[in-house]
Scaffold this active site. Structure first.
Site, short mmCIF file in Angstrom:
data_model
loop_
_atom_site.label_atom_id
_atom_site.label_comp_id
_atom_site.label_asym_id
_atom_site.label_seq_id
_atom_site.Cartn_x
_atom_site.Cartn_y
_atom_site.Cartn_z
N ARG A 17 45.40 -16.42 -108.97
CA ARG A 17 46.38 -17.46 -109.34
C ARG A 17 47.52 -16.92 -110.21
NH1 ARG A 17 41.83 -21.60 -111.40
NH2 ARG A 17 40.72 -19.62 -111.57
N ARG A 345 67.27 5.26 -131.51
CA ARG A 345 66.28 5.70 -130.52
C ARG A 345 65.24 6.60 -131.19
NH1 ARG A 345 69.83 8.34 -126.22
NH2 ARG A 345 67.79 8.88 -125.36
N ASN A 389 80.69 12.00 -143.86
CA ASN A 389 81.34 10.84 -143.27
C ASN A 389 81.71 11.19 -141.82
OD1 ASN A 389 83.42 8.90 -142.47
ND2 ASN A 389 83.22 8.20 -144.58
C1 UD1 Z 1 34.76 -20.87 -115.41
C2 UD1 Z 1 33.50 -21.74 -115.36
C3 UD1 Z 1 33.88 -23.18 -115.71
C4 UD1 Z 1 34.57 -23.22 -117.07
C5 UD1 Z 1 35.75 -22.26 -117.12
C6 UD1 Z 1 36.27 -22.16 -118.54
C7 UD1 Z 1 32.02 -20.77 -113.66
C8 UD1 Z 1 31.47 -20.89 -112.29
N1 UD1 Z 1 32.91 -21.69 -114.04
O1 UD1 Z 1 35.63 -21.29 -114.38
O2 UD1 Z 1 32.74 -24.01 -115.75
O3 UD1 Z 1 34.98 -24.56 -117.36
O4 UD1 Z 1 35.34 -20.94 -116.71
O5 UD1 Z 1 37.45 -21.41 -118.60
O6 UD1 Z 1 31.63 -19.88 -114.39
N2 UD1 Z 1 34.85 -13.03 -113.31
C9 UD1 Z 1 34.20 -11.86 -113.03
N3 UD1 Z 1 33.65 -11.69 -111.79
C10 UD1 Z 1 33.71 -12.66 -110.84
C11 UD1 Z 1 34.37 -13.87 -111.15
C12 UD1 Z 1 34.92 -14.04 -112.39
O7 UD1 Z 1 34.15 -10.96 -113.87
O8 UD1 Z 1 33.17 -12.43 -109.76
C13 UD1 Z 1 35.46 -13.19 -114.64
C14 UD1 Z 1 36.95 -13.38 -114.54
O9 UD1 Z 1 37.62 -12.13 -114.64
C15 UD1 Z 1 37.27 -14.30 -115.73
C16 UD1 Z 1 35.97 -15.03 -115.97
O10 UD1 Z 1 34.95 -14.36 -115.24
O11 UD1 Z 1 37.59 -13.55 -116.89
C17 UD1 Z 1 36.02 -16.50 -115.53
O12 UD1 Z 1 36.31 -16.54 -114.14
P1 UD1 Z 1 37.27 -17.64 -113.54
O13 UD1 Z 1 37.37 -17.41 -112.08
O14 UD1 Z 1 38.54 -17.70 -114.30
O15 UD1 Z 1 36.41 -18.98 -113.80
P2 UD1 Z 1 36.97 -20.45 -113.92
O16 UD1 Z 1 37.34 -20.94 -112.58
O17 UD1 Z 1 37.99 -20.52 -114.98
CA CA Z 2 39.25 -19.02 -116.06
#
Ligand code: UD1
Ligand code: CA
Length: 477
Positions: A17, A345, A389
């Site tokens: 996104r 710089r 100067n």
């Molecule tokens: C998640 C929560 C949601 C919560 C929200 C809060 C889940 C399923 N949902 O949704 O309930 O309200 O956070 O902000 O957990 N990530 C990984 N590996 C993956 C997927 C994600 O490391 O396979 C990491 C992402 O880099 C990110 C974090 O997990 O930093 C959260 O992932 P994201 O996809 O943003 O979850 P949300 O849709 O925000």
């Molecule tokens: Ca998130």
């Protein structure tokens, strides 16, 4: 904090996104990559921080000194991400889990979640908050039939321990799986949890994928009796999923940083009208003009005028960088002044009471005590002696197309306007160079050097010239 704390930061997602080729957690946020904000907050609590990486993992690892890393091989969801860290977790004890995309979390808020877990009896603690528009968040669904009151506690309520006595249960339902009633719930999952390590060992392998993407949800670990910590300010949990949220996070952090410096004695023309990056140090009584940007490792005790861009630069107390100047890797000692419209710089050093004025560029050059270059000058690879100067339009010709060469000007020398100093060259102490000279050979101390062509004066010739040009113009019609 008594028990040792392990923390896992989930930072493996690309973040589609954001519409960017750069991994979401690496997007710059006031001088740090986004993920390092939450990592700093955790390190402030003394946590051993494990970061789950995948997208651009080399860059993420390089950005986070002092952390350990686990690799999630494919982006199969937040539950799968935590599973990737399992082998690095302790056998028992609390494990705090948070996302890498919530840079506004503070150490104080994280400590509160940790302490609520320590005070609770269950293996799972989750932090919730209230939002007016819960779209995109997992909803906290409290089961009224199980003895819970079925409604979220009021804001600022103390941590509530749901289900411990009444046997109530809580679960988290993601946006895509919400019934209309659940979608209306405004208490949402912050994405900050504390789990007992032993519970993770048992529960993580048992997670099941969700259709249609086959993702494993960390939120499925929140089942049955769980401690819900609520009453937080929603702003703390602002998750960054797109660039609009990134810009919002910048605004929140900017104000937080500026306010803290203001309370420490720094004078801001406008708390919302200056950007001070996380790595900058300010000192009491420093002043920051409207629209100033202070970046990198700048260290400022003096005054920065409006609309200056200052990076990795030291400005001592009593030094002034006037409006619209750009300084990178420069040092201004006490009483030095530069600008308006100066460009300093890397390697520019203005010693005490040195002055460079408008449209003066200084690079890898020392302008010694009390020396002045007030207008329209380039000083590159130079040493300008104390009290010298430098006239307007003076240029150090430091580059011959192949290499850089130095210009040395002695103390008290006077360089006339529009002088070209062809380096390597030395002008001695107390020497005078006539305006418009091209200096290609060294000038001894106290000598006068002048390369100006002799001036011709032709009395009355101007009128004759004009008559000739007039006639030519008529003939051309
Ligand atoms: C998640 C929560 C949601 C919560 C929200 C809060 C889940 C399923 N949902 O949704 O309930 O309200 O956070 O902000 O957990 N990530 C990984 N590996 C993956 C997927 C994600 O490391 O396979 C990491 C992402 O880099 C990110 C974090 O997990 O930093 C959260 O992932 P994201 O996809 O943003 O979850 P949300 O849709 O925000
Ligand atoms: Ca998130």
């Amino acid at each position: 904090m008594s028990a040792p704390l392990t923390a896992v930061v989930l930072a493996a997602g690309l973040g589609t996104r954001m519409r960017s080729p750069l991994a979401k957690v690496l997007h710059p946020l006031l001088g740090r990559p986004m993920v390092s904000w939450v990592v700093h907050a955790l390190q402030e609590l003394g946590a051993d921080v494990i970061v789950v990486v995948n997208h651009q993992e080399d860059a993420v690892r390089a950005a986070l000194p002092g952390c350990r890393f686990a690799r999630q091989s494919a982006p199969l969801g937040t539950g799968d991400a935590l599973r990737a860290a399992l082998s690095l977790l302790p056998e028992s004890g609390p494990v705090l889990v948070t996302a890498g995309d919530t840079p506004l979390l503070t150490a104080a808020a994280l400590r509160r979640v940790f302490e609520a877990h320590a005070a609770g009896s269950g293996p799972v603690t989750v932090a919730s908050f209230e939002v007016s528009d819960p779209t995109g968040y997992g909803r906290i669904v409290r089961d009224p039939s199980s003895g819970d009151r079925g409604a979220p506690p009021p804001r600022n309520a103390p941590p509530s321990h749901v289900g411990a006595d009444g046997g109530g249960t809580v679960r988290i339902v993601e946006q895509s799986e919400c019934s209309p009633e659940q979608a209306a719930i405004t208490e949402v999952n912050s994405g900050v949890y504390v789990f007992d390590a032993a519970h993770l060992r048992a529960a993580l392998p048992a997670l099941r994928p969700h259709a249609p993407k086959g993702e494993f949800y960390l939120t499925d670990l929140v089942t049955g009796p769980a401690t819900v910590v609520s009453g937080f300010d929603a702003a703390l949990f602002g998750g960054v999923n797109d660039r609009a949220a990134l810009a919002d996070a910048r605004a929140v952090l900017r104000r937080r940083i500026n306010r803290a410096w203001a309370l420490a004695g720094v004078d801001f023309a406008d708390l919302d009208g200056a950007i001070v990056e996380a790595g900058v140090t300010l000192h009491p009584d420093a002043s920051v003009g409207l629209g100033a940007i202070l970046a990198g490792t700048s260290d400022i005790a003096g005054a920065v005028g409006p609309h200056c861009v200052v990076t990795d630069t030291t400005i001592a107390a009593g030094a002034v960088l006037h409006a619209n100047s750009v300084a990178t890797g420069a040092v201004l000692h006490a009483g030095a002044e530069a600008g308006p419209f100066a460009r300093l710089r890397p390697g520019a050093v203005l010693e005490a009471d040195a002055r460079v004025g408008n449209f003066v560029e200084v690079k890898n050059a020392t302008v010694r005590r009390g020396a002045k270059a007030s207008h329209l000058t380039y000083l590159g690879d130079a040493d300008i002696g104390a009290g010298a100067n430098i006239g307007a339009g003076t240029i150090t010709c430091n580059y011959d197309g192949f290499g850089k060469h130095r210009t040395t000007i002695g103390a008290g020398a006077f360089i006339g306007s529009n002088t070209a100093l062809v380096a390597p060259v030395t002008v001695g102490a107390g020497a005078i160079v006539g305006a418009g000279s091209t200096i290609t050979a060294d000038v001894p101390d106290n000598a006068v050097a002048l390369t100006r062509a002799p001036q011709k004066v032709l009395p009355g010739v101007a009128e004759k010239l004009r008559a000739r040009y007039r006639a030519q113009k008529e003939a051309a019609k």
